[in-house]
Design a protein around this motif. Structure first.
Motif, PDB file in Angstrom:
ATOM      1  N   ARG A  10      52.785  37.987  43.976  1.00 52.95           N
ATOM      2  CA  ARG A  10      51.832  38.757  44.747  1.00 52.95           C
ATOM      3  C   ARG A  10      50.475  38.648  44.062  1.00 52.95           C
ATOM      4  O   ARG A  10      50.328  39.030  42.906  1.00 52.95           O
ATOM      5  N   LEU A  11      49.487  38.145  44.758  1.00 57.15           N
ATOM      6  CA  LEU A  11      48.156  38.006  44.190  1.00 57.15           C
ATOM      7  C   LEU A  11      47.295  39.173  44.627  1.00 57.15           C
ATOM      8  O   LEU A  11      47.290  39.556  45.791  1.00 57.15           O
ATOM      9  N   PHE A  12      46.559  39.737  43.649  1.00 55.80           N
ATOM     10  CA  PHE A  12      45.706  40.870  43.935  1.00 55.80           C
ATOM     11  C   PHE A  12      44.248  40.477  43.788  1.00 55.80           C
ATOM     12  O   PHE A  12      43.904  39.515  43.121  1.00 55.80           O
ATOM     13  N   ASP A  13      43.366  41.269  44.374  1.00 56.77           N
ATOM     14  CA  ASP A  13      41.941  41.056  44.204  1.00 56.77           C
ATOM     15  C   ASP A  13      41.575  41.208  42.723  1.00 56.77           C
ATOM     16  O   ASP A  13      42.033  42.128  42.049  1.00 56.77           O
ATOM     17  N   THR A  14      40.773  40.280  42.205  1.00 51.68           N
ATOM     18  CA  THR A  14      40.440  40.305  40.777  1.00 51.68           C
ATOM     19  C   THR A  14      38.940  40.270  40.557  1.00 51.68           C
ATOM     20  O   THR A  14      38.471  39.818  39.525  1.00 51.68           O
ATOM     21  N   PRO A  27      46.902  58.766  32.539  1.00 53.12           N
ATOM     22  CA  PRO A  27      47.811  57.672  32.189  1.00 53.12           C
ATOM     23  C   PRO A  27      47.033  56.427  31.793  1.00 53.12           C
ATOM     24  O   PRO A  27      45.896  56.213  32.237  1.00 53.12           O
ATOM     25  N   VAL A  28      47.645  55.603  30.958  1.00 51.35           N
ATOM     26  CA  VAL A  28      47.026  54.340  30.571  1.00 51.35           C
ATOM     27  C   VAL A  28      47.089  53.399  31.768  1.00 51.35           C
ATOM     28  O   VAL A  28      48.151  53.201  32.357  1.00 51.35           O
ATOM     29  N   ILE A  29      45.955  52.828  32.098  1.00 53.17           N
ATOM     30  CA  ILE A  29      45.865  51.952  33.260  1.00 53.17           C
ATOM     31  C   ILE A  29      45.889  50.495  32.807  1.00 53.17           C
ATOM     32  O   ILE A  29      45.190  50.108  31.868  1.00 53.17           O
ATOM     33  N   GLY A  30      46.718  49.708  33.479  1.00 52.77           N
ATOM     34  CA  GLY A  30      46.713  48.272  33.268  1.00 52.77           C
ATOM     35  C   GLY A  30      46.063  47.589  34.447  1.00 52.77           C
ATOM     36  O   GLY A  30      46.195  48.040  35.595  1.00 52.77           O
ATOM     37  N   TYR A  31      45.346  46.510  34.180  1.00 50.04           N
ATOM     38  CA  TYR A  31      44.715  45.722  35.241  1.00 50.04           C
ATOM     39  C   TYR A  31      45.551  44.460  35.422  1.00 50.04           C
ATOM     40  O   TYR A  31      45.599  43.599  34.546  1.00 50.04           O
ATOM     41  N   VAL A  32      46.222  44.380  36.555  1.00 51.37           N
ATOM     42  CA  VAL A  32      47.247  43.370  36.790  1.00 51.37           C
ATOM     43  C   VAL A  32      46.716  42.303  37.746  1.00 51.37           C
ATOM     44  O   VAL A  32      46.203  42.613  38.823  1.00 51.37           O
ATOM     45  N   PHE A  51      51.569  39.642  35.011  1.00 44.56           N
ATOM     46  CA  PHE A  51      50.471  38.818  34.522  1.00 44.56           C
ATOM     47  C   PHE A  51      49.226  39.699  34.487  1.00 44.56           C
ATOM     48  O   PHE A  51      48.701  40.093  35.535  1.00 44.56           O
ATOM     49  N   LEU A  52      48.759  40.014  33.292  1.00 45.27           N
ATOM     50  CA  LEU A  52      47.639  40.927  33.142  1.00 45.27           C
ATOM     51  C   LEU A  52      46.312  40.189  33.230  1.00 45.27           C
ATOM     52  O   LEU A  52      46.202  39.022  32.845  1.00 45.27           O
ATOM     53  N   GLN A  53      45.327  40.906  33.715  1.00 45.17           N
ATOM     54  CA  GLN A  53      44.015  40.322  33.922  1.00 45.17           C
ATOM     55  C   GLN A  53      43.210  40.312  32.619  1.00 45.17           C
ATOM     56  O   GLN A  53      43.294  41.231  31.820  1.00 45.17           O
ATOM     57  N   GLY A  54      42.421  39.263  32.405  1.00 45.64           N
ATOM     58  CA  GLY A  54      41.481  39.221  31.303  1.00 45.64           C
ATOM     59  C   GLY A  54      41.816  38.188  30.247  1.00 45.64           C
ATOM     60  O   GLY A  54      42.941  38.129  29.749  1.00 45.64           O
ATOM     61  N   CYS A  55      40.830  37.345  29.900  1.00 47.33           N
ATOM     62  CA  CYS A  55      40.988  36.390  28.801  1.00 47.33           C
ATOM     63  C   CYS A  55      39.605  35.952  28.343  1.00 47.33           C
ATOM     64  O   CYS A  55      38.738  35.639  29.160  1.00 47.33           O
ATOM     65  N   ARG A  56      39.402  35.924  27.016  1.00 45.63           N
ATOM     66  CA  ARG A  56      38.117  35.489  26.476  1.00 45.63           C
ATOM     67  C   ARG A  56      38.098  34.001  26.150  1.00 45.63           C
ATOM     68  O   ARG A  56      37.033  33.403  26.065  1.00 45.63           O
ATOM     69  N   MET A  57      39.262  33.417  25.915  1.00 43.09           N
ATOM     70  CA  MET A  57      39.298  31.975  25.682  1.00 43.09           C
ATOM     71  C   MET A  57      38.930  31.235  26.964  1.00 43.09           C
ATOM     72  O   MET A  57      39.137  31.737  28.070  1.00 43.09           O
ATOM     73  N   GLY A  73      41.204  43.876  38.669  1.00 42.68           N
ATOM     74  CA  GLY A  73      42.573  43.592  39.057  1.00 42.68           C
ATOM     75  C   GLY A  73      43.223  44.804  39.691  1.00 42.68           C
ATOM     76  O   GLY A  73      42.581  45.840  39.917  1.00 42.68           O
ATOM     77  N   GLU A  74      44.486  44.709  39.986  1.00 40.73           N
ATOM     78  CA  GLU A  74      45.237  45.827  40.562  1.00 40.73           C
ATOM     79  C   GLU A  74      45.518  46.847  39.469  1.00 40.73           C
ATOM     80  O   GLU A  74      46.128  46.541  38.440  1.00 40.73           O
ATOM     81  N   GLU A  75      45.071  48.077  39.651  1.00 38.65           N
ATOM     82  CA  GLU A  75      45.311  49.130  38.664  1.00 38.65           C
ATOM     83  C   GLU A  75      46.753  49.616  38.786  1.00 38.65           C
ATOM     84  O   GLU A  75      47.180  50.052  39.846  1.00 38.65           O
ATOM     85  N   MET A  76      47.483  49.551  37.675  1.00 40.49           N
ATOM     86  CA  MET A  76      48.870  49.997  37.670  1.00 40.49           C
ATOM     87  C   MET A  76      49.146  50.751  36.372  1.00 40.49           C
ATOM     88  O   MET A  76      48.550  50.469  35.323  1.00 40.49           O
TER      89      MET A  76
END
Length: 280
Positions: A10-14, A27-32, A51-57, A73-76
């Protein structure tokens, strides 16, 4: 590190959601970025993969540039993930469970700690998929990493390049802190799989492959070593995002070169994954 395929994706808006500050009463929010409910290649057994959102490399061969942006990303919450994941628990057996991948999963270390702590309390096997880019021994981050390792059953560690100068050319960053993370895992008996992407003209050189193979031999608790052949399945995403693809024209390695890399990394010597079970 995120990849194509799987039974359910499932692809979410990013692109639109702003970062959310963490507070003690929320609650701690993850951006998925996406969820794969029936993965078979991201850790032992059948796994539910966030699959979590975000990468600096900025790895030249990255096939998911849509995971780069941080704080979108999708907040979960952990509960959202666990409620969804538990629908597939009957498929996991003794070794399957939940994997957090990316992007770079460790960018969202607070979320993974929360998720894995609650997962372990439910008897769910946990797997961290990381390239180690955010690792530091600076506080408070290092204490968080130690806390995470205490609730992580196994880690999939992607070593981009054994040579730090070449690693910087390939990703934009050196590898000293990444190798430091791996040494920590080794010295603290953390089970891991080592992965290496084989890219013609970038990582497919015998001298570096031999050095990497020798380095892996010094580590403890390596259950599996994998060569991941470079592919071009993500090129269209660059075109869609208006980003120049760095490896235009470079093709996948030949089967002979993949076999050569497997020999130099002594892939067949690492068979612990066949009988691996999470520590009690």
């Amino acid at each position: 590190m995120n990849h194509e395929g799987g039974t359910t994706m499932r692809l979410f808006d990013t692109t639109t959601l702003p970062p959310q500050e963490e507070t003690s009463d929320k609650p701690v929010i993850g951006y998925v970025h996406s969820i794969e409910s029936f993965g078979s290649v991201d850790g032992p057994g059948i796994r539910y993969i966030a699959f979590l959102q975000g990468c600096r490399m900025r790895c030249e061969y990255c096939h998911n540039p849509d995971t780069w942006n941080i704080g979108v990303g999708e907040e979960m919450t952990a509960e959202d993930i666990l409620d969804d994941a538990m629908r597939y628990k009957s498929f996991w057996g003794e070794t399957g469970g939940i994997t957090c991948s990316g992007g770079e999963s460790l960018i969202q270390i607070d979320f993974i700690i929360d998720l894995f702590t609650k997962a372990k309390a439910m008897g769910i096997t946990t797997c961290l998929d990381t390239s180690g880019g955010p690792f530091t021994r600076d506080e408070p981050w290092f204490s968080k990493f130690e806390q995470l390792m205490a609730v992580t059953d196994i880690s999939l560690v992607d070593i981009k390049h054994i040579n730090s100068d070449e690693h910087r050319k390939l990703t934009g960053f050196g590898n000293e802190n990444i190798l430091d993370m791996i040494q920590y895992m080794s010295s603290h008996d953390c089970d891991m799989w080592i992965r290496h992407v084989l890219v013609p003209t970038r990582t497919d050189f015998d001298v570096y492959l031999a050095q990497l193979g020798d380095y892996i031999k010094t580590l403890h608790n390596v259950q599996k070593v994998e060569i991941l052949p470079y592919h071009t399945m993500g090129v269209n995403k660059y075109h869609e995002l208006g980003i120049k693809y760095p490896l235009e024209g470079i093709q996948a390695p030949t089967p002979d070169r993949v076999k050569n890399a497997e020999n130099l990394l002594h892939v067949m010597d690492y068979t612990g994954y066949k009988t691996w079970r999470p520590k009690k």
